[in-house]
Motif scaffolding. Structure first.
Motif, PDB file in Angstrom:
ATOM      1  N   SER A  10       0.850  -1.188   0.000  1.00 45.72           N
ATOM      2  CA  SER A  10       0.000   0.000   0.000  1.00 45.72           C
ATOM      3  C   SER A  10       0.890   1.244   0.000  1.00 45.72           C
ATOM      4  CB  SER A  10      -0.905   0.017   1.227  1.00 45.72           C
ATOM      5  OG  SER A  10      -0.132   0.200   2.404  1.00 45.72           O
ATOM      6  N   PRO A  11       0.386   2.376  -0.481  1.00 50.11           N
ATOM      7  CA  PRO A  11       1.212   3.589  -0.508  1.00 50.11           C
ATOM      8  C   PRO A  11       1.759   3.978   0.860  1.00 50.11           C
ATOM      9  CG  PRO A  11      -0.742   3.886  -1.857  1.00 50.11           C
ATOM     10  CD  PRO A  11      -0.922   2.581  -1.137  1.00 50.11           C
ATOM     11  N   PRO A  34      -4.724   4.072 -19.221  1.00 50.94           N
ATOM     12  CA  PRO A  34      -5.594   3.336 -20.131  1.00 50.94           C
ATOM     13  C   PRO A  34      -5.977   1.948 -19.629  1.00 50.94           C
ATOM     14  CG  PRO A  34      -3.341   3.329 -20.938  1.00 50.94           C
ATOM     15  CD  PRO A  34      -3.361   4.227 -19.741  1.00 50.94           C
ATOM     16  N   PHE A  35      -5.441   1.528 -18.496  1.00 50.21           N
ATOM     17  CA  PHE A  35      -5.793   0.233 -17.901  1.00 50.21           C
ATOM     18  C   PHE A  35      -5.750   0.397 -16.389  1.00 50.21           C
ATOM     19  CE2 PHE A  35      -1.234   0.343 -18.595  1.00 50.21           C
ATOM     20  CZ  PHE A  35      -0.703  -0.100 -17.401  1.00 50.21           C
ATOM     21  N   PRO A  36      -6.366  -0.522 -15.627  1.00 49.22           N
ATOM     22  CA  PRO A  36      -6.356  -0.382 -14.166  1.00 49.22           C
ATOM     23  C   PRO A  36      -4.935  -0.432 -13.618  1.00 49.22           C
ATOM     24  CG  PRO A  36      -8.023  -1.971 -14.858  1.00 49.22           C
ATOM     25  CD  PRO A  36      -7.180  -1.672 -16.065  1.00 49.22           C
ATOM     26  N   LEU A  37      -4.465   0.677 -13.112  1.00 46.43           N
ATOM     27  CA  LEU A  37      -3.088   0.787 -12.624  1.00 46.43           C
ATOM     28  C   LEU A  37      -2.997   0.486 -11.132  1.00 46.43           C
ATOM     29  CD1 LEU A  37      -0.200   1.558 -13.485  1.00 46.43           C
ATOM     30  CD2 LEU A  37      -0.784   3.938 -13.008  1.00 46.43           C
ATOM     31  N   THR A  38      -4.050   0.862 -10.392  1.00 51.17           N
ATOM     32  CA  THR A  38      -4.084   0.619  -8.949  1.00 51.17           C
ATOM     33  C   THR A  38      -5.448   0.072  -8.551  1.00 51.17           C
ATOM     34  OG1 THR A  38      -4.951   2.810  -8.361  1.00 51.17           O
ATOM     35  CG2 THR A  38      -2.546   2.596  -8.537  1.00 51.17           C
ATOM     36  N   ARG A  43      -2.886   0.471  -4.303  1.00 48.19           N
ATOM     37  CA  ARG A  43      -1.863  -0.561  -4.516  1.00 48.19           C
ATOM     38  C   ARG A  43      -1.706  -0.805  -6.013  1.00 48.19           C
ATOM     39  NH1 ARG A  43      -4.493  -3.007   0.451  1.00 48.19           N
ATOM     40  NH2 ARG A  43      -6.115  -3.622  -1.016  1.00 48.19           N
ATOM     41  N   LEU A  44      -0.462  -0.932  -6.471  1.00 51.91           N
ATOM     42  CA  LEU A  44      -0.182  -1.082  -7.894  1.00 51.91           C
ATOM     43  C   LEU A  44      -0.461  -2.494  -8.385  1.00 51.91           C
ATOM     44  CD1 LEU A  44       3.216   0.846  -8.085  1.00 51.91           C
ATOM     45  CD2 LEU A  44       1.020   1.618  -9.002  1.00 51.91           C
ATOM     46  N   HIS A  45      -1.075  -2.583  -9.551  1.00 55.50           N
ATOM     47  CA  HIS A  45      -1.284  -3.860 -10.223  1.00 55.50           C
ATOM     48  C   HIS A  45      -0.039  -4.238 -11.028  1.00 55.50           C
ATOM     49  CE1 HIS A  45      -5.511  -4.294  -9.279  1.00 55.50           C
ATOM     50  NE2 HIS A  45      -5.809  -3.114  -9.793  1.00 55.50           N
ATOM     51  N   GLY A  46      -0.068  -5.468 -11.549  1.00 53.08           N
ATOM     52  CA  GLY A  46       0.911  -5.907 -12.534  1.00 53.08           C
ATOM     53  C   GLY A  46       2.328  -5.991 -12.013  1.00 53.08           C
TER      54      GLY A  46
END
Length: 199
Positions: A10-11, A34-38, A43-46
């Motif tokens: 988490s940040p 352009p895509f779900p980043l958090t 919290r960051l995806h990918g």
């Protein structure tokens, strides 16, 4: 909370270099990615969460991500064609989910995106784009470029473009491996074709 095989940062947990990486990722994609980043908690995806897990390596990866994203001479459309080709060849669901959206913003049609997801070469690609996608697939398959493919890429993009295309292909190939090995989940996705495996 876990994100695949990693803790999901988490940040509020971030310190030092992690905060820099986090800020750099957000800056790269802007206020309307352009895509779900958090997720809703930030919290960051990918692969970006993995960069936070190992910030000494993650900072370098984040810098390389920014470089291949905006620091090359390759046209944005060509860049996304190559990334989608990597995602399809490596069955990388996260790469596909994210970059089919990015591809649409730089001019790829639904038909072109679907063809790349099926590992085909859209007939609408111009000669330079065709050279790029054929070179990327050769690199993934053979880890090499024969003289004809090298010459086609160099004629289309110049000497720097050859190095940039090889680097772009290698970076997204690496990310596909990272995503799979760490079992990184894909954010909820509407139907859209293309790879469906983990990561």
């Amino acid at each position: 909370m876990r994100h695949g095989r990693l803790h999901w940062y988490s940040p509020e947990e971030l310190g030092g270099t992690q905060r820099d990486i986090y800020a750099g990722v957000l800056a790269k994609y802007g206020a309307r990615p352009p895509f779900p980043l958090t997720d809703p908690e930030g919290r960051l995806h990918g692969p970006f969460n993995a960069m936070l897990a190992a910030p000494g390596v993650g900072a370098a990866l984040q810098a390389l991500s920014a470089a291949v994203g905006s620091g090359t001479s390759l046209p944005p459309r060509t860049r996304e064609i190559v990334i989608l080709a990597v995602a399809a060849e490596r069955d990388s669901a996260f790469e596909w989910s994210a970059h089919r959206r990015v591809a649409a913003t730089v001019g790829l049609t639904d038909e072109e995106i679907a063809a790349l997801g099926a590992r085909a070469t859209p007939s609408s690609l111009d000669a330079a784009e065709r050279a790029a996608v054929e070179a990327a697939r050769a690199l993934l398959r053979d880890r090499d470029l024969d003289d004809a493919r090298h010459a086609a890429v160099e004629a289309a993009f110049g000497e720097a473009g050859v190095v940039e295309l090889i680097t772009l292909t290698g970076y997204y190939d690496f990310l596909a491996t990272l995503l799979r090995a760490l079992r990184v989940p894909v954010p909820a996705e509407e139907p859209g074709g293309g790879p469906t495996r983990h990561g």
